[in-house]
Enzyme design. Structure first.
Site, PDB file in Angstrom:
ATOM      1  N   GLY A 192      26.490  -8.730  19.479  1.00 16.96           N
ATOM      2  CA  GLY A 192      27.286  -8.792  18.253  1.00 16.96           C
ATOM      3  C   GLY A 192      28.570  -9.593  18.428  1.00 16.96           C
ATOM      4  N   ASN A 232      19.753  -3.863  19.564  1.00 19.28           N
ATOM      5  CA  ASN A 232      18.515  -3.796  18.762  1.00 19.28           C
ATOM      6  C   ASN A 232      18.451  -4.924  17.729  1.00 19.28           C
ATOM      7  OD1 ASN A 232      20.308  -3.017  16.799  1.00 19.28           O
ATOM      8  ND2 ASN A 232      19.225  -1.141  16.217  1.00 19.28           N
ATOM      9  N   ASP A 253      17.118   0.358  21.290  1.00 20.84           N
ATOM     10  CA  ASP A 253      17.935   1.051  20.296  1.00 20.84           C
ATOM     11  C   ASP A 253      18.601   2.256  20.964  1.00 20.84           C
ATOM     12  OD1 ASP A 253      18.681   2.746  18.008  1.00 20.84           O
ATOM     13  OD2 ASP A 253      17.493   1.303  16.844  1.00 20.84           O
ATOM     14  N   PHE A 255      29.677  -0.915  22.265  1.00 17.00           N
ATOM     15  CA  PHE A 255      29.979  -1.548  20.975  1.00 17.00           C
ATOM     16  C   PHE A 255      28.957  -1.186  19.908  1.00 17.00           C
ATOM     17  CE2 PHE A 255      31.682  -4.796  23.992  1.00 17.00           C
ATOM     18  CZ  PHE A 255      32.973  -4.889  23.509  1.00 17.00           C
ATOM     19  N   SER A 306      38.511   2.439  16.088  1.00 18.62           N
ATOM     20  CA  SER A 306      39.062   1.553  15.068  1.00 18.62           C
ATOM     21  C   SER A 306      40.371   2.110  14.536  1.00 18.62           C
ATOM     22  CB  SER A 306      38.040   1.462  13.925  1.00 18.62           C
ATOM     23  OG  SER A 306      38.641   0.919  12.775  1.00 18.62           O
ATOM     24  N   ALA A 307      41.227   1.213  14.079  1.00 13.59           N
ATOM     25  CA  ALA A 307      42.472   1.638  13.436  1.00 13.59           C
ATOM     26  C   ALA A 307      42.183   2.402  12.153  1.00 13.59           C
ATOM     27  CB  ALA A 307      43.324   0.414  13.121  1.00 13.59           C
ATOM     28  N   TYR A 351      31.909   5.718   7.645  1.00  6.44           N
ATOM     29  CA  TYR A 351      32.078   4.868   8.832  1.00  6.44           C
ATOM     30  C   TYR A 351      33.263   5.369   9.665  1.00  6.44           C
ATOM     31  CZ  TYR A 351      33.838   1.029  11.683  1.00  6.44           C
ATOM     32  OH  TYR A 351      34.331   0.297  12.736  1.00  6.44           O
ATOM     33  N   LYS A 363      33.582   7.258  13.543  1.00  5.89           N
ATOM     34  CA  LYS A 363      34.454   6.883  14.670  1.00  5.89           C
ATOM     35  C   LYS A 363      35.284   8.087  15.121  1.00  5.89           C
ATOM     36  CE  LYS A 363      33.274   2.600  15.083  1.00  5.89           C
ATOM     37  NZ  LYS A 363      32.471   2.196  16.230  1.00  5.89           N
TER      38      LYS A 363
HETATM   39  P1  NAD Z   1      28.603  -6.288  15.201  1.00  2.00           P
HETATM   40  O1  NAD Z   1      27.790  -5.701  14.109  1.00  2.00           O
HETATM   41  O2  NAD Z   1      28.728  -7.761  15.292  1.00  2.00           O
HETATM   42  O3  NAD Z   1      28.087  -5.734  16.612  1.00  2.00           O
HETATM   43  C1  NAD Z   1      27.466  -4.495  16.763  1.00  2.00           C
HETATM   44  C2  NAD Z   1      26.182  -4.728  17.554  1.00  2.00           C
HETATM   45  O4  NAD Z   1      25.513  -3.482  17.767  1.00  2.00           O
HETATM   46  C3  NAD Z   1      25.190  -5.650  16.819  1.00  2.00           C
HETATM   47  O5  NAD Z   1      24.785  -6.647  17.720  1.00  2.00           O
HETATM   48  C4  NAD Z   1      24.037  -4.727  16.440  1.00  2.00           C
HETATM   49  O6  NAD Z   1      22.803  -5.407  16.404  1.00  2.00           O
HETATM   50  C5  NAD Z   1      24.117  -3.677  17.529  1.00  2.00           C
HETATM   51  N1  NAD Z   1      23.586  -2.359  17.156  1.00  2.00           N
HETATM   52  C6  NAD Z   1      23.854  -1.656  16.028  1.00  2.00           C
HETATM   53  N2  NAD Z   1      23.181  -0.493  16.046  1.00  2.00           N
HETATM   54  C7  NAD Z   1      22.476  -0.465  17.201  1.00  2.00           C
HETATM   55  C8  NAD Z   1      21.579   0.477  17.790  1.00  2.00           C
HETATM   56  N3  NAD Z   1      21.244   1.600  17.161  1.00  2.00           N
HETATM   57  N4  NAD Z   1      21.042   0.193  18.995  1.00  2.00           N
HETATM   58  C9  NAD Z   1      21.351  -0.951  19.638  1.00  2.00           C
HETATM   59  N5  NAD Z   1      22.190  -1.892  19.125  1.00  2.00           N
HETATM   60  C10 NAD Z   1      22.743  -1.637  17.921  1.00  2.00           C
HETATM   61  O7  NAD Z   1      30.056  -5.602  15.118  1.00  2.00           O
HETATM   62  P2  NAD Z   1      31.391  -5.952  15.905  1.00  2.00           P
HETATM   63  O8  NAD Z   1      32.383  -6.451  14.918  1.00  2.00           O
HETATM   64  O9  NAD Z   1      31.103  -6.717  17.131  1.00  2.00           O
HETATM   65  O10 NAD Z   1      31.844  -4.467  16.279  1.00  2.00           O
HETATM   66  C11 NAD Z   1      31.551  -3.873  17.539  1.00  2.00           C
HETATM   67  C12 NAD Z   1      32.058  -2.449  17.520  1.00  2.00           C
HETATM   68  O11 NAD Z   1      33.456  -2.438  17.240  1.00  2.00           O
HETATM   69  C13 NAD Z   1      31.407  -1.562  16.444  1.00  2.00           C
HETATM   70  O12 NAD Z   1      31.206  -0.273  16.983  1.00  2.00           O
HETATM   71  C14 NAD Z   1      32.436  -1.531  15.346  1.00  2.00           C
HETATM   72  O13 NAD Z   1      32.356  -0.348  14.577  1.00  2.00           O
HETATM   73  C15 NAD Z   1      33.742  -1.579  16.143  1.00  2.00           C
HETATM   74  N6  NAD Z   1      34.872  -2.113  15.376  1.00  2.00           N
HETATM   75  C16 NAD Z   1      34.758  -3.335  14.752  1.00  2.00           C
HETATM   76  C17 NAD Z   1      35.811  -3.826  13.989  1.00  2.00           C
HETATM   77  C18 NAD Z   1      35.690  -5.137  13.260  1.00  2.00           C
HETATM   78  O14 NAD Z   1      36.443  -5.344  12.290  1.00  2.00           O
HETATM   79  N7  NAD Z   1      34.827  -6.045  13.673  1.00  2.00           N
HETATM   80  C19 NAD Z   1      37.005  -3.088  13.862  1.00  2.00           C
HETATM   81  C20 NAD Z   1      37.100  -1.867  14.538  1.00  2.00           C
HETATM   82  C21 NAD Z   1      36.021  -1.392  15.290  1.00  2.00           C
HETATM   83  N1  UFG Z   2      40.989  -8.732   1.246  1.00  2.00           N
HETATM   84  C1  UFG Z   2      41.043  -9.490   0.087  1.00  2.00           C
HETATM   85  N2  UFG Z   2      39.911 -10.138  -0.310  1.00  2.00           N
HETATM   86  C2  UFG Z   2      38.744 -10.070   0.380  1.00  2.00           C
HETATM   87  C3  UFG Z   2      38.695  -9.290   1.557  1.00  2.00           C
HETATM   88  C4  UFG Z   2      39.833  -8.627   1.957  1.00  2.00           C
HETATM   89  O1  UFG Z   2      42.081  -9.558  -0.565  1.00  2.00           O
HETATM   90  O2  UFG Z   2      37.745 -10.666  -0.041  1.00  2.00           O
HETATM   91  C5  UFG Z   2      42.217  -8.048   1.714  1.00  2.00           C
HETATM   92  C6  UFG Z   2      42.095  -6.535   1.753  1.00  2.00           C
HETATM   93  O3  UFG Z   2      42.415  -5.987   0.499  1.00  2.00           O
HETATM   94  C7  UFG Z   2      43.084  -6.180   2.869  1.00  2.00           C
HETATM   95  C8  UFG Z   2      42.991  -7.377   3.822  1.00  2.00           C
HETATM   96  O4  UFG Z   2      42.462  -8.436   3.038  1.00  2.00           O
HETATM   97  O5  UFG Z   2      44.387  -6.116   2.365  1.00  2.00           O
HETATM   98  C9  UFG Z   2      42.074  -7.139   5.024  1.00  2.00           C
HETATM   99  O6  UFG Z   2      40.802  -6.693   4.567  1.00  2.00           O
HETATM  100  P1  UFG Z   2      39.527  -6.610   5.545  1.00  2.00           P
HETATM  101  O7  UFG Z   2      38.387  -6.143   4.716  1.00  2.00           O
HETATM  102  O8  UFG Z   2      39.371  -7.865   6.292  1.00  2.00           O
HETATM  103  O9  UFG Z   2      39.955  -5.505   6.615  1.00  2.00           O
HETATM  104  P2  UFG Z   2      40.377  -3.980   6.440  1.00  2.00           P
HETATM  105  O10 UFG Z   2      41.718  -3.822   7.057  1.00  2.00           O
HETATM  106  O11 UFG Z   2      40.206  -3.519   5.062  1.00  2.00           O
HETATM  107  O12 UFG Z   2      39.263  -3.248   7.311  1.00  2.00           O
HETATM  108  C10 UFG Z   2      38.948  -3.670   8.637  1.00  2.00           C
HETATM  109  C11 UFG Z   2      37.493  -3.357   8.932  1.00  2.00           C
HETATM  110  C12 UFG Z   2      37.278  -1.864   8.929  1.00  2.00           C
HETATM  111  C13 UFG Z   2      38.199  -1.246   9.910  1.00  2.00           C
HETATM  112  C14 UFG Z   2      39.633  -1.616   9.594  1.00  2.00           C
HETATM  113  C15 UFG Z   2      40.592  -1.093  10.626  1.00  2.00           C
HETATM  114  O13 UFG Z   2      36.663  -3.933   7.945  1.00  2.00           O
HETATM  115  O14 UFG Z   2      35.967  -1.589   9.335  1.00  2.00           O
HETATM  116  O15 UFG Z   2      39.760  -3.043   9.563  1.00  2.00           O
HETATM  117  O16 UFG Z   2      40.188  -1.498  11.899  1.00  2.00           O
HETATM  118  F1  UFG Z   2      38.068   0.080   9.834  1.00  2.00           F
END
Ligand code: NAD
Ligand code: UFG
Length: 339
Positions: free
Chosen positions: A10, A32, A58, A80, A124-125, A148, A152
């Site tokens: 990912g 997966n 998985d 992750f 996550s925050a 979601y 976490k």
């Molecule tokens: P992503 O979706 O790109 O990566 C997650 C990966 O996990 C994917 O490759 C997916 O195929 C795999 N996966 C999902 N379910 C699975 C399962 N059951 N078995 C095996 N593999 C599985 O997401 P990302 O942005 O790289 O996020 C990674 C982690 O960080 C996640 O747990 C996400 O919740 C957390 N996180 C992400 C953000 C963000 O904004 N990207 C913020 C805070 C926390």
């Molecule tokens: N925003 C827009 N237009 C868009 C998308 C976002 O104005 O099309 C704004 C939102 O209102 C927010 C800011 O841009 O003010 C950031 O939005 P994101 O959706 O990029 O991020 P969030 O902070 O809402 O959420 C992200 C992840 C969540 C995670 C959170 C804290 O999507 O999964 O950060 O880590 F939980």
């Protein structure tokens, strides 16, 4: 020294895999492919110049996990794997609880059975809910507003309980703020499915001409320009935080909870401007009503990460936008053209 990276194909996992391999770790990627492409791993191999052990499986399937632990001596797991779309989690809560929570329970059980008790978890925050003040440090109260976020929170609590039951576990809970950007090569990056929910991928797709305009969700927040403020962190800085956590994890037996953020807050309009500069493209936008569940301001106090991991985010907003743009421009359809 083998490190199992669940979800390693990912967005954050692929960037972390590069840094781990560059630091000399032997990495096993387990995924997966529910939200990833095999192409990302091919490109990671190209960047690091080495083959990666890739296991398709998985985390909800114990047999898949057992096979990994029985054929490899795993020292630590960076976990992750999980689903992360907030809106989808509201519509399909059981899917999220099953994938994220049941998957993590399976993983921890198989780890215990194989005497591997060292895990770094992607939190996550979002667990800070609606913070009363900013910057947010790790002692702030936690809460969740959607399945979601609750998944976490539950996993964090579950891992704390696991430690209470067996103090030989080493557990790091990393609370990410808003990961953005891409590897400087422009060959790997974030490849959202369908219409992006997150700000920076949406801006990038608007700049490249795939979307007509950005919808700015509200300009009446109590922030300098009225739009939401977030702590955007470059994914390579974030990945580096995991390498630092892995170096640290051997030196203690406890649960550590650490923010990974920059400590800076930028508004939606700040990001639009920075992206226009980096891409030399116009990003048209329209102000819309607030999005349900959004908060005004969220940024980290990153002091604990600096103290405990000797880590701090280095890359600027300019680099975050330039690197996102390079990836977007070179791969307007993400990995899909190569699948
Ligand atoms: P992503 O979706 O790109 O990566 C997650 C990966 O996990 C994917 O490759 C997916 O195929 C795999 N996966 C999902 N379910 C699975 C399962 N059951 N078995 C095996 N593999 C599985 O997401 P990302 O942005 O790289 O996020 C990674 C982690 O960080 C996640 O747990 C996400 O919740 C957390 N996180 C992400 C953000 C963000 O904004 N990207 C913020 C805070 C926390
Ligand atoms: N925003 C827009 N237009 C868009 C998308 C976002 O104005 O099309 C704004 C939102 O209102 C927010 C800011 O841009 O003010 C950031 O939005 P994101 O959706 O990029 O991020 P969030 O902070 O809402 O959420 C992200 C992840 C969540 C995670 C959170 C804290 O999507 O999964 O950060 O880590 F939980």
């Amino acid at each position: 020294m083998k490190i199992l990276v669940t979800g390693g194909a990912g967005y954050i996992g692929s960037h972390t895999t590069i840094l781990l391999m560059e630091a000399g770790y032997e990495v096993i990627v387990f995924d997966n492919f529910s939200n990833a492409s095999k192409e990302s791993i091919k490109r990671v191999e190209k960047i690091v110049g080495k083959d990666i052990t890739l296991i398709e499986g998985d985390i909800r399937n114990k047999e898949d996990l057992q096979k990994v632990f029985q054929s490899h001596q795993i020292k630590s797991v960076i976990h992750f794997a999980g689903l992360k779309a907030v809106g989808e989690s509201v519509e399909q809560p059981l899917k999220y609880y099953d994938n994220n929570i049941s998957g993590t329970i399976n993983l921890c059980e198989v780890m215990t059975e194989n005497n591997c008790k060292s895990i770094i978890f992607s939190s996550s925050a979002t667990v800070y809910g609606e913070p009363k003040t900013t910057p947010i440090d790790e002692s702030f109260p936690t809460s969740a507003t959607n399945p979601y976020g609750r998944s976490k929170l539950f996993i964090e609590e579950m891992l704390r309980d696991l430690y209470i039951s067996d103090s030989s576990w080493k557990i790091v809970l990393l609370r990410y703020f808003n990961p953005v950007g891409a590897h400087e090569s422009g060959t790997i990056g974030e490849d959202p499915n369908g219409i992006p929910n997150n700000l920076v991928p949406f801006i990038a797709q608007t700049a490249v001409g795939k979307r007509d305009y950005l919808r700015v969700w509200g300009d009446d927040y109590n922030t300098p320009d009225g739009t939401g403020v977030r702590d955007y962190i470059h994914v390579v800085d974030l990945a580096k935080g995991h390498v630092k956590a892995l170096e640290k994890i051997d030196t203690f037996n406890k649960v550590m909870t650490i923010n990974l953020g920059t400590g800076n807050g930028y508004s939606v309009l700040d990001m639009v401007q920075a992206f226009e500069k980096a891409s030399e493209k116009k990003v048209p936008y329209k102000i819309m009503p607030r999005r349900a569940g959004d908060i005004a301001t969220c940024y980290a106090d990153p002091a604990y990460a600096k103290k405990i991991l000797n880590w701090e985010a280095k890359r600027t907003i300019k680099e975050m936008c330039e690197d996102t743009w390079r990836w977007q421009k070179q791969n307007p359809n993400g990995y899909k053209d190569n699948e």
